[in-house]
Design a protein around this motif. Structure first.
Motif, PDB file in Angstrom:
ATOM      1  N   MET A 222       0.823  -1.200   0.000  1.00 26.27           N
ATOM      2  CA  MET A 222       0.000   0.000   0.000  1.00 26.27           C
ATOM      3  C   MET A 222       0.864   1.259   0.000  1.00 26.27           C
ATOM      4  O   MET A 222       0.655   2.177  -0.760  1.00 26.27           O
ATOM      5  CB  MET A 222      -0.882  -0.012   1.238  1.00 26.27           C
ATOM      6  CG  MET A 222      -2.219   0.622   1.015  1.00 26.27           C
ATOM      7  SD  MET A 222      -3.266   0.414   2.450  1.00 26.27           S
ATOM      8  CE  MET A 222      -3.566  -1.326   2.387  1.00 26.27           C
TER       9      MET A 222
ATOM     10  N   TYR B  35     -11.700   9.593  -6.384  1.00 23.81           N
ATOM     11  CA  TYR B  35     -11.296   9.237  -5.019  1.00 23.81           C
ATOM     12  C   TYR B  35      -9.871   9.724  -4.738  1.00 23.81           C
ATOM     13  O   TYR B  35      -9.104  10.006  -5.660  1.00 23.81           O
ATOM     14  CB  TYR B  35     -11.401   7.722  -4.799  1.00 23.81           C
ATOM     15  CG  TYR B  35     -10.435   6.909  -5.618  1.00 23.81           C
ATOM     16  CD1 TYR B  35     -10.696   6.627  -6.955  1.00 23.81           C
ATOM     17  CD2 TYR B  35      -9.257   6.423  -5.060  1.00 23.81           C
ATOM     18  CE1 TYR B  35      -9.806   5.883  -7.716  1.00 23.81           C
ATOM     19  CE2 TYR B  35      -8.358   5.682  -5.813  1.00 23.81           C
ATOM     20  CZ  TYR B  35      -8.636   5.413  -7.144  1.00 23.81           C
ATOM     21  OH  TYR B  35      -7.747   4.691  -7.889  1.00 23.81           O
ATOM     22  N   LEU B  36      -9.590   9.820  -3.440  1.00 23.97           N
ATOM     23  CA  LEU B  36      -8.258  10.243  -3.009  1.00 23.97           C
ATOM     24  C   LEU B  36      -7.360   9.015  -2.909  1.00 23.97           C
ATOM     25  O   LEU B  36      -7.597   8.124  -2.091  1.00 23.97           O
ATOM     26  CB  LEU B  36      -8.348  10.953  -1.649  1.00 23.97           C
ATOM     27  CG  LEU B  36      -7.036  11.435  -1.024  1.00 23.97           C
ATOM     28  CD1 LEU B  36      -6.384  12.523  -1.867  1.00 23.97           C
ATOM     29  CD2 LEU B  36      -7.280  11.951   0.399  1.00 23.97           C
ATOM     30  N   VAL B  37      -6.351   8.967  -3.747  1.00 21.85           N
ATOM     31  CA  VAL B  37      -5.402   7.845  -3.704  1.00 21.85           C
ATOM     32  C   VAL B  37      -4.504   7.983  -2.481  1.00 21.85           C
ATOM     33  O   VAL B  37      -4.266   7.020  -1.745  1.00 21.85           O
ATOM     34  CB  VAL B  37      -4.543   7.814  -4.987  1.00 21.85           C
ATOM     35  CG1 VAL B  37      -3.498   6.707  -4.906  1.00 21.85           C
ATOM     36  CG2 VAL B  37      -5.422   7.651  -6.209  1.00 21.85           C
ATOM     37  N   GLY B  38      -4.018   9.192  -2.251  1.00 27.17           N
ATOM     38  CA  GLY B  38      -3.142   9.430  -1.106  1.00 27.17           C
ATOM     39  C   GLY B  38      -2.649  10.853  -1.110  1.00 27.17           C
ATOM     40  O   GLY B  38      -2.994  11.640  -2.002  1.00 27.17           O
TER      41      GLY B  38
ATOM     42  N   ASN C 166      -8.752   4.967 -16.919  1.00 27.22           N
ATOM     43  CA  ASN C 166      -8.452   5.203 -15.504  1.00 27.22           C
ATOM     44  C   ASN C 166      -7.265   6.160 -15.403  1.00 27.22           C
ATOM     45  O   ASN C 166      -6.228   5.944 -16.043  1.00 27.22           O
ATOM     46  CB  ASN C 166      -8.137   3.889 -14.804  1.00 27.22           C
ATOM     47  CG  ASN C 166      -9.367   3.012 -14.734  1.00 27.22           C
ATOM     48  OD1 ASN C 166     -10.286   3.273 -13.975  1.00 27.22           O
ATOM     49  ND2 ASN C 166      -9.406   1.977 -15.575  1.00 27.22           N
TER      50      ASN C 166
ATOM     51  N   GLU D 134      -4.835   8.772 -12.806  1.00 25.69           N
ATOM     52  CA  GLU D 134      -4.425   9.277 -11.493  1.00 25.69           C
ATOM     53  C   GLU D 134      -3.715  10.598 -11.709  1.00 25.69           C
ATOM     54  O   GLU D 134      -2.726  10.668 -12.448  1.00 25.69           O
ATOM     55  CB  GLU D 134      -3.486   8.290 -10.794  1.00 25.69           C
ATOM     56  CG  GLU D 134      -4.222   7.152 -10.116  1.00 25.69           C
ATOM     57  CD  GLU D 134      -3.296   6.230  -9.346  1.00 25.69           C
ATOM     58  OE1 GLU D 134      -3.768   5.160  -8.940  1.00 25.69           O
ATOM     59  OE2 GLU D 134      -2.108   6.565  -9.161  1.00 25.69           O
TER      60      GLU D 134
ATOM     61  N   TYR E  62      -9.854   5.075   1.363  1.00 22.66           N
ATOM     62  CA  TYR E  62      -9.481   5.329  -0.023  1.00 22.66           C
ATOM     63  C   TYR E  62      -8.396   4.356  -0.482  1.00 22.66           C
ATOM     64  O   TYR E  62      -8.440   3.830  -1.571  1.00 22.66           O
ATOM     65  CB  TYR E  62      -8.981   6.768  -0.190  1.00 22.66           C
ATOM     66  CG  TYR E  62     -10.085   7.772  -0.210  1.00 22.66           C
ATOM     67  CD1 TYR E  62     -11.128   7.635  -1.106  1.00 22.66           C
ATOM     68  CD2 TYR E  62     -10.094   8.853   0.662  1.00 22.66           C
ATOM     69  CE1 TYR E  62     -12.156   8.554  -1.145  1.00 22.66           C
ATOM     70  CE2 TYR E  62     -11.116   9.781   0.629  1.00 22.66           C
ATOM     71  CZ  TYR E  62     -12.142   9.624  -0.268  1.00 22.66           C
ATOM     72  OH  TYR E  62     -13.149  10.531  -0.302  1.00 22.66           O
ATOM     73  N   PHE E  63      -7.443   4.116   0.399  1.00 20.00           N
ATOM     74  CA  PHE E  63      -6.392   3.171   0.031  1.00 20.00           C
ATOM     75  C   PHE E  63      -6.992   1.792  -0.227  1.00 20.00           C
ATOM     76  O   PHE E  63      -6.575   1.071  -1.104  1.00 20.00           O
ATOM     77  CB  PHE E  63      -5.351   3.070   1.144  1.00 20.00           C
ATOM     78  CG  PHE E  63      -4.447   4.264   1.214  1.00 20.00           C
ATOM     79  CD1 PHE E  63      -3.736   4.541   2.358  1.00 20.00           C
ATOM     80  CD2 PHE E  63      -4.322   5.130   0.135  1.00 20.00           C
ATOM     81  CE1 PHE E  63      -2.888   5.631   2.431  1.00 20.00           C
ATOM     82  CE2 PHE E  63      -3.493   6.215   0.199  1.00 20.00           C
ATOM     83  CZ  PHE E  63      -2.780   6.477   1.349  1.00 20.00           C
TER      84      PHE E  63
ATOM     85  N   LEU F  50      -8.440   1.637  -3.571  1.00 22.87           N
ATOM     86  CA  LEU F  50      -7.373   1.522  -4.557  1.00 22.87           C
ATOM     87  C   LEU F  50      -6.876   0.080  -4.624  1.00 22.87           C
ATOM     88  O   LEU F  50      -6.717  -0.492  -5.692  1.00 22.87           O
ATOM     89  CB  LEU F  50      -6.208   2.453  -4.182  1.00 22.87           C
ATOM     90  CG  LEU F  50      -4.955   2.283  -5.035  1.00 22.87           C
ATOM     91  CD1 LEU F  50      -5.229   2.735  -6.459  1.00 22.87           C
ATOM     92  CD2 LEU F  50      -3.794   3.072  -4.445  1.00 22.87           C
TER      93      LEU F  50
ATOM     94  N   MET G  83      -7.004  -2.492  -7.824  1.00 21.28           N
ATOM     95  CA  MET G  83      -5.811  -3.019  -8.465  1.00 21.28           C
ATOM     96  C   MET G  83      -5.848  -4.539  -8.563  1.00 21.28           C
ATOM     97  O   MET G  83      -5.315  -5.119  -9.484  1.00 21.28           O
ATOM     98  CB  MET G  83      -4.569  -2.587  -7.685  1.00 21.28           C
ATOM     99  CG  MET G  83      -4.287  -1.094  -7.835  1.00 21.28           C
ATOM    100  SD  MET G  83      -2.917  -0.565  -6.844  1.00 21.28           S
ATOM    101  CE  MET G  83      -1.580  -1.297  -7.777  1.00 21.28           C
TER     102      MET G  83
ATOM    103  N   LEU H   4      -6.402  -2.911 -15.151  1.00 23.11           N
ATOM    104  CA  LEU H   4      -5.598  -2.013 -14.342  1.00 23.11           C
ATOM    105  C   LEU H   4      -4.283  -2.654 -13.928  1.00 23.11           C
ATOM    106  O   LEU H   4      -3.236  -2.038 -13.952  1.00 23.11           O
ATOM    107  CB  LEU H   4      -6.365  -1.601 -13.088  1.00 23.11           C
ATOM    108  CG  LEU H   4      -7.364  -0.471 -13.258  1.00 23.11           C
ATOM    109  CD1 LEU H   4      -8.031  -0.187 -11.934  1.00 23.11           C
ATOM    110  CD2 LEU H   4      -6.688   0.758 -13.794  1.00 23.11           C
TER     111      LEU H   4
END
Lengths: 130, 439
Positions: free
Chosen positions: A1, A74-77, A117, A119, B5-6, B9, B13, B19
């Motif tokens: 992550m 969405y917020l990835v990070g 997609n 980012e 959110y993570f 993600l 994935m 993806l």
């Protein structure tokens, strides 16, 4: 992550390993065009001092006509700042995507799989001194 | 929220072959725009006929407060597509997008015959098509309409920008009258926007440099009441005052509270030499903090109360120094061309504001607490005496105009250097000291 976030935060158009084959297929001017399309709507004028030190990575899915799927954003990070400043920075980024993407970004439909997609890293470093 | 959110993600994935094979397109945006965020504040809805005038007044004050921050620009009502906007009805986002409103504030106001005032309000992000946070409700007295409006504006400002509030705050200052060579001075207190000016002292004696406490209930200031400068402590609620016990053998001035209000720092001058002293207010005992054959003055605490910043000419020119309250060697932090004075630590602890004199002009600037990243925010014939808004985002200071008829007035500026604006007051004013957000 953590690796995924680091990759997202470091990933720009210059790293082939993190771009994937689909991105490589896109012409640089297509990517540049999308950057230029979003920039005028990324308004940091009402951002907190902390948000100006927060880089956020925002993920989303685009429709075939280049429009952001609103519920896919969405917020990835984030990097720098805290949860609160990241949330405000995310809201500012969302506003930019939705406002400037409302009519759809100009992207080659034949390469939909390459940009379906996305980012986007919103890095305010250059904006702090303006 | 970040973990959620993570999680999204991570799931994306793993479950999406496309993806995992290609990854998303990655782009970086580094250029944006710095413009005030556009907002609309339709006249708030009155729930009862007696509340109509108050609803209008509150909505205008909210809009004015937001505009005054420099971070917002109002969309005028004559551009609204719907001319009657009710609090209960669903927001028609396309109507607001069409006039480029990025934020919308709607509210309803009610009053009771016992003087109770209630404001319910909502904030909307127009381009995202969502309400920001939950609806909010504030209650108070019909005698405190302006305060209620400032509270609403604070909530809107805080929710949209992420900065702390500051509209519902007070500022103590010196109100001046009379000709420049015979200026009469008295302490006064006002709302952050210059409204509700009330005098705290008469103008029989010269008063200088009021400093409000972190709870807004007390003011330290310097007065010539005894014939020469001494420090006084004033109760804002009663306007009662007392002289603090400093020796009669010298002049005491430039006092400032510690964040916990238990101690003060001040300057004491004797025989042409001034040093910084620390006084415990409970015991009235003072301890000397600096000892040098120079002028050490204008001390200010860091927000954690562990350090002070002050000005000193010990190096041969007026510069800024920091030192631990527990004692130690002062550390010079200013090294640019010119003279530096009146340093004030930001309530966030990250910056120090100061007055700088260079090339015959005075300006207000900020620097990091180690002296780095110095930036000037203003410059004129005479800008001096910065004070921080309670959220550390805005600096107020006094600007004096040149010439025989020159007079001081109060200005504010955003720490970005944008939004320099004069405060509208009926009389000349100087020495502002910004108090906390009211409870």
């Amino acid at each position: 992550m953590a690796a995924a976030l680091a990759e997202a935060l470091s990933g720009t158009t210059s790293e082939p390993e993190t771009q994937g084959t689909a991105t490589e297929a896109l012409a640089p001017q297509v990517i540049r065009g999308m950057q230029l399309a979003i920039s005028p709507c990324w308004n940091l004028g009402a951002s907190s001092s902390a948000a100006l030190f927060t880089t956020v990575v925002v993920g989303m899915e685009l429709t075939i006509d280049g429009k952001p799927l609103i519920n896919s954003i969405y917020l990835v990070g984030y990097e720098g700042g805290d949860d609160d400043s990241a949330q405000r920075a995310f809201e500012t980024a969302q506003r930019a995507i939705k406002e400037c993407g409302a009519q759809g970004f100009e992207l080659p439909t034949e390469q939909y799989s390459a940009w379906r997609n996305v980012e986007i890293t919103f890095n305010p470093e250059k904006m702090r001194v303006r | 929220m970040r973990l959620i959110y993570f999680g999204i993600l991570a799931i994306g994935m793993w479950v999406s072959p496309a993806l995992s094979q290609n990854g998303p397109l990655k782009i970086e945006i580094t250029d944006g725009v710095i413009e005030p965020l556009t907002f609309a504040v339709p006249i708030f809805e009155a729930e009862n006929i007696e509340a109509a005038a108050i609803a209008t007044e509150i909505s205008r004050i909210v809009a004015t407060d937001l505009i005054s921050s420099g971070l917002f620009r109002e969309i005028p009502a004559n551009r609204f597509i719907a001319q009657r906007i009710t609090f209960a009805e669903a927001v028609r986002y396309p109507d607001w997008r069409a006039i480029n409103a990025q934020a919308l504030v709607t509210a309803s106001v009610s009053t009771t015959n016992t003087g109770r005032l209630t404001v319910k309000f909502r904030i909307f992000d127009i381009f995202s098509g969502v309400q920001l946070g939950s609806g909010m409700q504030l209650g108070g007295s019909t005698q405190a309409v302006r305060r209620m409006a400032h509270k609403v504006a604070d909530q809107v400002y805080e929710r949209i920008t992420g900065e702390g509030p500051y509209f519902d705050s007070k500022i103590v200052f010196v109100s001046e009258s009379g000709p420049k060579d015979k200026r009469l001075k008295r302490l006064a207190i006002m709302d952050f926007d210059g409204e509700n000016v009330q005098f705290l002292t008469g103008n029989e004696n010269i008063v200088l440099a009021p400093r409000i406490s972190t709870d807004g209930k007390q003011v330290l200031y310097t007065s010539w009441e005894s014939g020469f400068p001494q420090i006084y402590l004033l109760n804002v609620g009663t306007a009662g005052r007392k002289r603090l016990p400093t020796p009669d053998s010298g002049m005491a001035f430039s006092p400032r509270f510690s964040p916990d209000r238990k101690r003060i720092v001040y300057s004491f001058e004797q025989g042409g030499n001034s040093d910084i002293y620390l006084m415990d207010l409970a015991t009235a005992r003072s301890a000397r903090m600096t000892s040098s054959p120079s002028i050490d003055t204008a001390p200010s605490f860091s927000p954690d109360g562990r350090q002070i910043v002050f000005e000193s000419d010990r190096s041969g020119s007026q510069q800024i120094y920091t030192m631990p309250v527990s004692g130690g060697t002062p550390n010079r932090i200013s090294f640019g061309n010119g003279r530096y004075g009146t340093p004030v630590w930001s309530p966030r602890g990250d910056l120090i504001a100061f007055t700088k004199q260079s090339n015959g002009r005075f300006g207000i600037g900020v620097m990091r607490t180690d002296g780095s990243e110095e930036r000037l925010l203003s410059a004129s014939f005479l800008d001096e005496g910065p004070t921080w808004s309670p959220n550390g985002r805005v600096i107020m200071f006094a600007r004096e105009t040149q010439g025989a008829k020159g007079a001081p007035s109060l200005y504010s500026v955003d720490i970005t250097g944008r939004n320099l604006r004069a405060l509208t007051l009926r009389a000349p004013a100087s020495d502002p000291s910004w108090g906390p957000v009211q409870r």
